[in-house]
Design a protein around this motif. Sequence first.
Motif, short mmCIF file in Angstrom:
data_model
loop_
_atom_site.label_atom_id
_atom_site.label_comp_id
_atom_site.label_asym_id
_atom_site.label_seq_id
_atom_site.Cartn_x
_atom_site.Cartn_y
_atom_site.Cartn_z
N GLY A 25 31.33 39.93 42.42
CA GLY A 25 30.91 38.65 42.97
C GLY A 25 29.99 37.89 42.05
O GLY A 25 30.11 36.67 41.88
N PHE A 61 35.06 41.78 47.37
CA PHE A 61 34.89 41.55 45.93
C PHE A 61 36.20 41.78 45.18
O PHE A 61 36.41 41.21 44.10
CB PHE A 61 33.78 42.44 45.37
CG PHE A 61 32.39 41.86 45.52
CD1 PHE A 61 32.15 40.79 46.36
CD2 PHE A 61 31.32 42.41 44.83
CE1 PHE A 61 30.87 40.26 46.50
CE2 PHE A 61 30.04 41.89 44.96
CZ PHE A 61 29.81 40.82 45.80
N TRP A 86 37.69 38.51 45.05
CA TRP A 86 37.07 37.70 44.00
C TRP A 86 37.52 38.14 42.61
O TRP A 86 37.52 37.35 41.66
CB TRP A 86 35.55 37.75 44.09
CG TRP A 86 34.91 36.99 45.22
CD1 TRP A 86 33.81 37.37 45.92
CD2 TRP A 86 35.28 35.71 45.77
NE1 TRP A 86 33.48 36.43 46.86
CE2 TRP A 86 34.38 35.41 46.80
CE3 TRP A 86 36.32 34.82 45.48
CZ2 TRP A 86 34.46 34.23 47.54
CZ3 TRP A 86 36.41 33.65 46.24
CH2 TRP A 86 35.49 33.37 47.24
#
Length: 791
Positions: A424, A475, A478
């Motif tokens: 992140g 994450f 991401w």
Amino acid sequence: MRSFFTVAMLALALLFATTAHAQTTDRTVLTKQWNAYWIAAANDAGRDYGVYYFRRSVDLPAKPASFKIHVSADNRYKLYVNGTLVSLGPARGDTYYWNYETVDLAPYLIAGKNTMAAVVWNDGIYRPEAQISLRTGFVLQGNSAAEEVLNTDKTWKCIQDKAYQPLTGIGYYTYYVAGPGEILDMGKTIKRWMAADFDDSAWPNAASLDHAKPKGVADAFGWMLVPSPLPQMELTMQRIPVLRKADGMSVLESFPAVKTSITIPANTTATFILDQTYLTNAYLTLNFSKGKDAGISITYAEALFDNIKKYGSRKGNRNDIEGKDFAGRKDSLIANGSDAQTFTTLYWRTYRYIRLRVQTKNQPLVIADIYGTFTGYPFKRNAVLTTDKPEMQTILDIGWRTARLDAIETYMDCPYYEQLQYIGDTRIQAMVSYYNSGDDRLARNAINLMDHSRIGEGLTLSRHPSFSPQIISTFSLWYIGMLHDYWIYRSDSGFVKDKLPGSRAVLEFFSKYQESDGSLKGTPYWTFVDWAASWGYGMPPKGSNGNSAILDMQLLLAYQQAEEMETKMGLPDFANLYRKKIIQLKQIIQNKYWNPDRKLYADTEDKNIYSQHANSLAILTGLIKDGAATDLSKNILADTSLTQCTIYFKYYMHQALVKAGLGNNYMSWLDVWRKNISMGLTTWAEISDLPNSRSDCHAWGASPNIEFFRTILGIDSYASGFSKIRVEPHLGDLKTISGEIPHPNGKVAVAYAQEKDQWHIKISLPQNTSGIFVWKGKTYPLKAGENLFRI
């Protein structure tokens, strides 16, 4: 008198800054078993804390023009040639990709006797969380038969310096996993061990563990060696300019600069608080003399604390020291009474403030010098902004410092407390690197490490390298976004294509938790999104049926990014599958979470909780467009009942607001950054609640270093690889501003100046690059070179 280490560090800093490099750029990948052995101290199990010295001397008939070696260690090493520091490492990785550095030793060698010396240390059970380890070991392999004269084997000498002990704890409770401090008894340490004329004849020979093996050979196990993709880290001397306080004796204000030495009398306790005036990462060096059996304590802090016993780690203005508690990571020394004693930390420390406390016995102690040697990934700042608003440059400078402190051999969430590469954080940090430096090596390294970290279920780990596996499933989404960023802004689609199987594995994991209507339910692991004040552990709320708008929207965004990459360079079957998933998710999100009465997307199907996060993601995913998106973006800003984004997630909120047409208001969205400045921070804090922000340095807050160029100056990619450029400025009330950013083909420069009712605009694109210029809804073509407009 400066120490050997001091001279070596300065010499290395100079060499790294010149073409007389230490680490070669044409690294040789060794693909067969090395002739060198991993070596260690004899009769040492290699698991416990320890500091070890390795030495080997060799005679050369003449100074060579080139002399390349490959070197690595576990946990870490510093390598010296004839007393000069030439390499630090290895760059952190994992045992399946254990880095070695390639160094050309020729600049440091002479005709005749040459001495190689290395310090290797293992923090044992106290090791940083980011440090993966097997056991203590050191290896050095010559690049050719002639250079193999230095190969590590039993002919090397090795001894443990038992003067070192670990010093744990930082004086208050928090999540701290960045490794121990050092206790060093100067009376027991081995002095001048790296010097060429040091007599090591009494040292025992090293023990050979096993042949070193590069990754991919048939019998590779343990450390699977790969060439480091990174350059050596920067080393630059930093003086400590301010003495803020002295207790126990009066001293000259010039104390930190050491224009004169400072003598602390016998049987005296003296405490000094030194202020670097900004946060830094540095190897701390203290040179001193005399002071037999004196105790010296060096404590490092980002800031001082309000009453720790009462308030824990609460901080106020970071410039304040009066009435404050001082606590933090610490080193402790015992002086031996001799002249020219020197201490330099094995690993770097993070600090703005240093508390130096000296308690002498029967002999005075003389402080000769104290300073830091800054270290970090050697990013060069290649972006330029010129404006008549000094605040903008201040924000850029603080953001750049934050980004630099959070980038060593990996990106890091924070340098003081964790030093961990979280996806992140890293996604934003990589974008800062692209826009401000243009150097993408650390970003590529991060993407590789994240891809390597994937587990059997398909997810990446939340952070890597990390000794303890941790999974933040969001994450992994991401990660797909970071891969997509790289594809859009860098010119190596082949690198991205190689990572698409990992992207598919992540989405396959999430598909297992999609209900028949497409909505996620029961997604395991930590579903962190933001440190929003009302959320538990950073996780968005779920409704009575177990669904979450934010998780559904983040999944939708990942499908969209993956579909785009698969369409352009992947497999049509995956692109088709993702398109179906996108259509399904868009429909269920709109039906389940949109509240037409409030004109907002709810966080849950119960429609009783709302956030800036969900509504920002709705705009970014294209769930809502055009005028409706503009109206929604105004609600995001105006409705204070919404759960507010912290400094981290404002990166995504600001992108949404710009996409919805509010980009000209960007400068009005920076209150949290202004609050950081007013509170005396010199880097951006972890969260928006500044008194209670644990870390004072989180580069996930450095998004203005992207948006000043992407949003205000308007420079953005218009095709994969930045092969085309879109320039659409959002100047707000700015009348004159210019700037430039690095680009894979050169640089992009823009200049805007208003004279009466006319704008004079100059846009320069790099060679072989075209694009478009968008001004108040009208589009103009751009060619390579200079483009001039009068509007």
